[in-house]
Design a protein around this motif. Structure first.
Motif, mmCIF file in Angstrom:
data_model
loop_
_atom_site.group_PDB
_atom_site.id
_atom_site.type_symbol
_atom_site.label_atom_id
_atom_site.label_comp_id
_atom_site.label_asym_id
_atom_site.label_seq_id
_atom_site.Cartn_x
_atom_site.Cartn_y
_atom_site.Cartn_z
ATOM 1 N N PHE A 1 0.315 7.367 4.583
ATOM 2 C CA PHE A 1 -0.564 7.496 5.752
ATOM 3 C C PHE A 1 -1.462 6.280 5.924
ATOM 4 O O PHE A 1 -1.475 5.676 7.004
ATOM 5 N N PRO A 2 -2.215 5.849 4.866
ATOM 6 C CA PRO A 2 -3.033 4.641 5.058
ATOM 7 C C PRO A 2 -2.192 3.421 5.400
ATOM 8 O O PRO A 2 -2.583 2.619 6.251
ATOM 9 N N LEU B 1 -2.480 -3.932 16.397
ATOM 10 C CA LEU B 1 -3.514 -3.984 17.423
ATOM 11 C C LEU B 1 -4.170 -5.361 17.466
ATOM 12 O O LEU B 1 -4.338 -5.965 18.534
ATOM 13 N N ALA C 1 1.688 4.816 15.862
ATOM 14 C CA ALA C 1 0.461 4.118 16.264
ATOM 15 C C ALA C 1 0.778 3.009 17.253
ATOM 16 O O ALA C 1 0.069 2.822 18.254
ATOM 17 N N GLY D 1 -0.579 -0.246 11.859
ATOM 18 C CA GLY D 1 -0.909 -0.036 13.272
ATOM 19 C C GLY D 1 -2.106 -0.874 13.691
ATOM 20 O O GLY D 1 -2.085 -1.526 14.743
ATOM 21 N N SER D 2 -3.166 -0.896 12.866
ATOM 22 C CA SER D 2 -4.340 -1.705 13.192
ATOM 23 C C SER D 2 -3.984 -3.178 13.236
ATOM 24 O O SER D 2 -4.481 -3.929 14.080
ATOM 25 N N VAL E 1 1.416 4.507 20.644
ATOM 26 C CA VAL E 1 0.179 4.894 21.327
ATOM 27 C C VAL E 1 -0.510 3.672 21.927
ATOM 28 O O VAL E 1 -0.882 3.654 23.106
ATOM 29 N N LEU E 2 -0.646 2.624 21.118
ATOM 30 C CA LEU E 2 -1.348 1.424 21.606
ATOM 31 C C LEU E 2 -0.623 0.835 22.805
ATOM 32 O O LEU E 2 -1.220 0.490 23.812
ATOM 33 N N VAL F 1 -1.237 3.416 9.039
ATOM 34 C CA VAL F 1 -2.375 3.159 9.916
ATOM 35 C C VAL F 1 -2.829 1.712 9.799
ATOM 36 O O VAL F 1 -3.209 1.081 10.790
ATOM 37 N N ILE F 2 -2.762 1.141 8.569
ATOM 38 C CA ILE F 2 -3.132 -0.269 8.405
ATOM 39 C C ILE F 2 -2.193 -1.140 9.223
ATOM 40 O O ILE F 2 -2.618 -2.061 9.923
ATOM 41 N N VAL G 1 0.841 -1.204 0.000
ATOM 42 C CA VAL G 1 0.000 0.000 0.000
ATOM 43 C C VAL G 1 0.869 1.245 0.000
ATOM 44 O O VAL G 1 0.574 2.229 -0.685
ATOM 45 N N PRO H 1 -4.894 4.024 -5.155
ATOM 46 C CA PRO H 1 -5.272 4.427 -3.797
ATOM 47 C C PRO H 1 -4.280 3.863 -2.799
ATOM 48 O O PRO H 1 -3.883 2.707 -2.908
ATOM 49 N N GLY H 2 -3.897 4.663 -1.841
ATOM 50 C CA GLY H 2 -2.925 4.198 -0.847
ATOM 51 C C GLY H 2 -1.979 5.318 -0.510
ATOM 52 O O GLY H 2 -2.345 6.490 -0.579
ATOM 53 N N LEU I 1 -4.134 -8.205 20.435
ATOM 54 C CA LEU I 1 -5.303 -8.857 21.015
ATOM 55 C C LEU I 1 -5.162 -10.366 20.967
ATOM 56 O O LEU I 1 -5.624 -11.073 21.854
#
Lengths: 271, 113, 212
Positions: free
Chosen positions: C123-124, C134, C198, C130-131, C201-202, C127-128, C111, C119-120, C138
């Motif tokens: 920044f995306p 996350l 990101a 980072g997610s 932060v998490l 963040v992807i 990306v 598209p990409g 979990l």
């Protein structure tokens, strides 16, 4: 057409989440709302923004909120007023349990909110999760579906006999089992005392602390009292699903007891 | 039509967000309102970049004229910066809760805690 | 209080509506395709973000870095207690998480690196990733993941990436380079920057959770 549908859905979601009482539902609603917004950006020919918003709004922002509000927010307590434990005093509230609750709320950083309810309402309110805790003159008879902390103050049931007549008690209390088929049940202790004073009842079953309150108000000076042998305890009641809150409250009470502050508080209020 | 519905939604979101920020007393609710309002601002710019029947501003992606690339580029960074500033604000709220033991803005202002 | 607020907000809405009404009928915007092709890219948004308004973007990245420094600073003053437990203790999930880290990293890199073509972009992609971290946290638990991704080392990597990005921006701005190679490099650096922020932060939020 798709854009209008998505816009209506997003507006509905944001209205739903911003009118919630619980912050958790608000956060989840806003998260889903931003996912719908990402779809709307896609329809509005902005795929870059849609990609970013989907990852940020639904993933990171929601999770950061959830982590931040893990243990903050309100602590709602349902209570029955009883003089030395928890009672309205002027503008505010005072009492032994109130002092403990205030310290506990401060300890776990939650804002305390107290609602006065009739005794019989308490199990339903706690089980449905509308309130977190039950306190005050809430005498348990080991109800199913509730868990209790350690007893703070021990008491016994007592029969208060004024004259010949039917027996009365407060609805939902353990004493309600002792009134027999002819007995009358009242939603609040104040109604019971009023009925006894008017002569509608000959006898009332209540507990020692309530009797102490009545004696201090000099309500029934000539009453004949019989203390029953079984022991009961005033404790906080919680929802069994809320294991985290039970553990922290139990830990807090254990800490108070270990430092001897609990005994001092009981002595201060129950001299 | 898409553009108009987007614009209407963005104005509604901004109003709802500001309303929440003013009326609610809990700091985290206020931040949630700010979140919604900023979503409204982003949607406003994206909706302004849209014309009927446009394609995304990428060369060779479908027929028709391209959407306006400038507002989209502006909000692309704004989304990420919004996440960063939100994390900073929440960190400050956590710190405030740690030392003042409440999240109620009125109590904090009165200094009663 | 509330009626005044409602009145003020409604008049704000009316003001906005009046402002927007002046824009109708809409003219078609300038065709971005020749401009994008002039910069050697296909995505006009990337052309604006990393070409025409690079100055803007550099300072946005700087805002991001400063906000992350703030988060680290403020949450670092709270002592760390408690941890984010994994949702499920199943070994299958942990193993799957281990296996998924590679593909997600590759996807995020894709990306980022293809941001100038479709598209990409940085920044995306950041963040992807980072997610994805996350989700991994979990599945595996924050403790295990943070042992693998040691944060203080990543922190210095983040600052190095910020400095590299600023110098790259300076080179592009001063020498007026117009190649897609500069776009790819800038996108990758931004992705690294955003992903590390990101993750910080998490990690900080999850670690300071016991104190919240």
């Amino acid at each position: 057409m798709v854009a209008i549908l998505l816009a209506v859905l997003a507006l509905f979601l944001v209205l739903f989440s911003l009118t919630q009482k619980r912050l958790l539902w608000g956060v989840i609603g806003v998260g889903v709302h931003s996912l719908v917004l990402a779809g709307l950006y896609l329809v509005l020919a902005a795929p870059d923004v849609a990609l970013t918003e989907a990852a940020v709004g639904f993933g990171l922002v929601t999770f950061v909120y959830l982590l931040a509000l893990r243990r903050t927010g309100k602590l709602v307590v349902a209570a029955v007023p009883l003089y030395p434990l928890l009672y309205p005093a002027g503008e505010g509230i005072a009492g032994l349990e109130w002092e403990i609750l205030e310290r506990f709320a401060r300890w776990c950083h939650r804002d305390l909110e107290l609602i006065w309810v009739p005794r019989a309402e308490i199990p339903r309110l706690v089980q449905s999760g509308e309130v977190h805790l039950a306190a005050g003159g809430f005498l348990s008879r080991g109800e199913n579906g509730l868990v209790f902390t350690r007893p703070l103050v021990l008491t016994r049931l007592v029969r208060v006999r004024v004259a010949e007549g039917p027996v009365g008690a407060v609805l939902g209390e353990p004493a309600a089992h002792l009134v027999g088929p002819k007995g009358k049940l009242f939603p609040e202790a104040a109604d019971l005392a009023r009925a006894l004073a008017r002569g509608e009842l000959g006898e009332a079953v209540t507990d020692l602390l309530r009797l102490r309150e009545w004696t201090m108000q000099n309500l029934f000076p000539e009453a004949e009292t019989t203390v029953l042998p079984e022991e009961y305890g005033f404790a906080f009641a919680l929802n069994p699903a809320d294991e985290e809150l039970r553990q922290s409250l139990e830990g807090f009470l254990a800490e108070l007891e270990r430092q001897g502050e609990l005994r001092e508080l009981v002595r201060k209020y129950l001299r | 039509m898409e553009s108009l519905s987007g614009l209407g939604l963005s104005v509604a979101l901004a109003l709802l967000g500001i309303w929440t920020m003013v009326v609610r007393r809990n700091l985290v609710w206020k931040l949630l309102g700010l979140n919604v309002a900023s979503g409204g601002g982003i949607l406003f710019l994206v909706a302004l970049s849209h014309r009927p029947g446009v394609r995304p501003p990428i060369v060779g992606l479908g027929p028709g004229p391209a959407a306006d690339a400038l507002p989209q580029a502006l909000v692309l960074t704004a989304v990420v910066i919004h996440f960063a500033t939100l994390a900073l604000a929440l960190a400050l709220v956590i710190l405030l809760t740690e030392y003042r033991h409440t999240q109620d803005a009125r109590k904090l202002e009165e200094g009663s805690v | 209080m509330r009626p005044i607020l409602a009145l003020g907000l409604l008049s704000l809405a009316a003001l906005l509506a009046a402002g927007i009404a002046g824009l109708w009928p809409r003219e078609n915007p300038v065709d971005p395709d020749p401009i994008a092709q002039g910069w050697g890219v296909a995505n006009a948004v990337a052309c604006v973000v990393l070409g025409m308004r690079l100055w803007d973007t550099l300072f946005e990245v700087l805002v991001y870095v400063v906000a992350m420094v703030g988060v680290r600073f403020f949450l670092g003053t709270l002592c760390w207690r408690g941890e984010l437990r994994p949702v499920a203790q199943s070994p299958l999930l942990r193993r799957a998480a281990d296996l998924l880290l590679g593909p997600i990293l590759v996807f995020a890199l894709y990306v980022a690196a293809s941001g100038h073509l479709g598209p990409g972009g940085g920044f995306p992609a950041g963040v992807i990733f980072g997610s994805a971290l996350l989700l991994l946290a979990l599945a595996k638990g924050m403790e295990r993941l943070s042992a693998e991704l040691y944060e203080p080392r990543l922190e210095s990597l983040e600052y190095v990436a910020a400095v590299l990005l600023l110098s790259l921006g300076a080179i592009v701005l001063i020498l007026e380079v117009r190649t897609s190679a500069a776009f790819i490099a800038a996108n990758l650096l931004i992705a690294l920057e955003v992903a590390i922020g990101a993750w910080a932060v998490l990690h900080r939020f999850a670690s300071a959770r016991g104190e919240v």
